[in-house]
Scaffold this active site. Sequence first.
Site, short mmCIF file in Angstrom:
data_model
loop_
_atom_site.label_atom_id
_atom_site.label_comp_id
_atom_site.label_asym_id
_atom_site.label_seq_id
_atom_site.Cartn_x
_atom_site.Cartn_y
_atom_site.Cartn_z
N VAL A 1 6.19 -1.27 10.03
CA VAL A 1 5.34 -0.41 10.87
C VAL A 1 5.13 -1.14 12.19
O VAL A 1 4.87 -2.35 12.20
CB VAL A 1 3.99 -0.10 10.18
CG1 VAL A 1 3.12 0.80 11.07
CG2 VAL A 1 4.22 0.55 8.83
N GLN B 1 12.10 -12.76 2.76
CA GLN B 1 11.24 -12.74 1.57
C GLN B 1 11.70 -11.64 0.61
O GLN B 1 11.80 -11.84 -0.60
CB GLN B 1 9.79 -12.52 2.01
CG GLN B 1 8.84 -12.14 0.90
CD GLN B 1 7.40 -12.09 1.36
OE1 GLN B 1 6.80 -13.10 1.66
NE2 GLN B 1 6.82 -10.89 1.45
N HIS C 1 -3.53 -4.32 7.49
CA HIS C 1 -3.28 -3.47 8.65
C HIS C 1 -2.47 -2.26 8.18
O HIS C 1 -2.20 -2.12 6.97
CB HIS C 1 -2.56 -4.27 9.75
CG HIS C 1 -1.37 -5.03 9.24
ND1 HIS C 1 -0.21 -4.41 8.83
CD2 HIS C 1 -1.17 -6.37 9.07
CE1 HIS C 1 0.66 -5.32 8.43
NE2 HIS C 1 0.10 -6.52 8.55
N GLU C 2 -2.04 -1.44 9.14
CA GLU C 2 -1.33 -0.20 8.79
C GLU C 2 -0.03 -0.46 8.01
O GLU C 2 0.43 0.40 7.28
CB GLU C 2 -1.02 0.62 10.05
CG GLU C 2 -2.22 1.42 10.56
CD GLU C 2 -2.81 2.35 9.50
OE1 GLU C 2 -2.05 3.08 8.86
OE2 GLU C 2 -4.05 2.32 9.31
N SER D 1 1.45 -7.24 11.94
CA SER D 1 1.38 -8.48 11.16
C SER D 1 -0.06 -8.95 11.19
O SER D 1 -0.76 -8.76 12.20
CB SER D 1 2.28 -9.52 11.83
OG SER D 1 1.91 -10.82 11.44
N MET E 1 -1.86 -10.83 1.14
CA MET E 1 -2.70 -11.99 1.43
C MET E 1 -3.90 -11.52 2.26
O MET E 1 -4.49 -12.31 3.00
CB MET E 1 -1.91 -13.07 2.17
CG MET E 1 -0.76 -13.63 1.33
SD MET E 1 -0.27 -15.30 1.78
CE MET E 1 0.20 -15.07 3.47
N GLY E 2 -4.23 -10.24 2.13
CA GLY E 2 -5.38 -9.71 2.85
C GLY E 2 -5.12 -9.57 4.34
O GLY E 2 -3.99 -9.52 4.78
N HIS F 1 0.29 -2.61 5.59
CA HIS F 1 -0.12 -2.65 4.17
C HIS F 1 -0.42 -1.23 3.68
O HIS F 1 -0.10 -0.87 2.54
CB HIS F 1 -1.36 -3.52 3.99
CG HIS F 1 -1.13 -4.97 4.32
ND1 HIS F 1 -1.58 -5.55 5.47
CD2 HIS F 1 -0.51 -5.95 3.62
CE1 HIS F 1 -1.24 -6.84 5.48
NE2 HIS F 1 -0.59 -7.11 4.37
O1 PAF Z 1 4.07 -10.95 2.27
C1 PAF Z 1 3.00 -11.47 1.90
O2 PAF Z 1 1.91 -11.04 2.27
C2 PAF Z 1 3.06 -12.68 0.97
O3 PAF Z 1 4.15 -13.48 1.25
C3 PAF Z 1 3.02 -12.29 -0.52
C4 PAF Z 1 4.25 -11.47 -0.90
C5 PAF Z 1 1.76 -11.50 -0.82
C6 PAF Z 1 3.01 -13.55 -1.39
O4 PAF Z 1 1.91 -14.34 -1.14
#
Ligand code: PAF
Length: 279
Positions: free
Chosen positions: A173, A150, A31-32, A182, A27-28, A34
């Site tokens: 991380v 999730q 950060h580290e 986050s 969702m953009g 990702h």
């Molecule tokens: O973890 C996230 O960033 C979101 O929940 C995801 C998996 C991209 C779904 O929108």
Amino acid sequence: MKIYTDINDFVEARSKISSKVALIPTMGSLHEGHVSLIKEAKNYADLLIASLFINPKQFDSSSDFSNYPRNIKNDLEIFSKNGIDIVFAPEKSDIYPENFTSIVKIENLNEILEGSFRKGHMDGVSTIVLKLLNLSKPDYAFFGEKDFQQLKLIERMIIDLSIKTEIIPVKTVRNKNGLALSSRNSLLSKEEVILAEEIYKSLLLGIDTYKNGIYDSNQIIKNIENYLLKFPEIKIEYVSIRDKYDFIELKHIDRSFALLIAVYINEVRLIDNMICDLK
Ligand code: PAF
């Protein structure tokens, strides 16, 4: 790096790729954490797709949705620098056109913990993830362990709906003091970051309690709650101990488990967890 905002263009481009494809859904506000998903994806696939879509259906309030951090220019730089081949950044109106009515519900996992405190959140996640998987048809998709519920929900959905994508979990991380990275951390003041680091310490305390021979979940949870009570700015939503694999609540610990927590630091909601593997 190619950027697609149009769904049809994206699907057409995807259909021409024959090599192994990895999807990193985001969702953009990267950060580290990702970046570690992207690095892991490189070990699996030749072509990396990152999706960038702030999914309105997984927010339980419009203010949380509008306050969610956004930094698209920086996100695209991070994607490009880290070797993403394709960015899929669809419009909200294309993902959820008028008359969109479907909801994917993964029962037993969708209404507890995160789903109980954020009504509709887990259904919003399963709906968008299924949609992203259908559109990008990846061989592998990468999800952080920080959002452990999730991850469990998506793993269940993959099995139940016979989806041909392998889900790869990636370790959380943390900053040098243990705070789980986050996107929401950017909403914290300096003082709040220091407070948020107490979440990590409280989880460590929980794991230590277990390692000192306390197997009763309630006692471990009480220890954590008592520790965090010292900080009036921290409001606990839940602390829970769950089976690492099927996410069933454990009253007595006799197997590998996840210790999960959700708190508010003033106005900012944060979640974290620690996994403990029993041999
Ligand atoms: O973890 C996230 O960033 C979101 O929940 C995801 C998996 C991209 C779904 O929108």
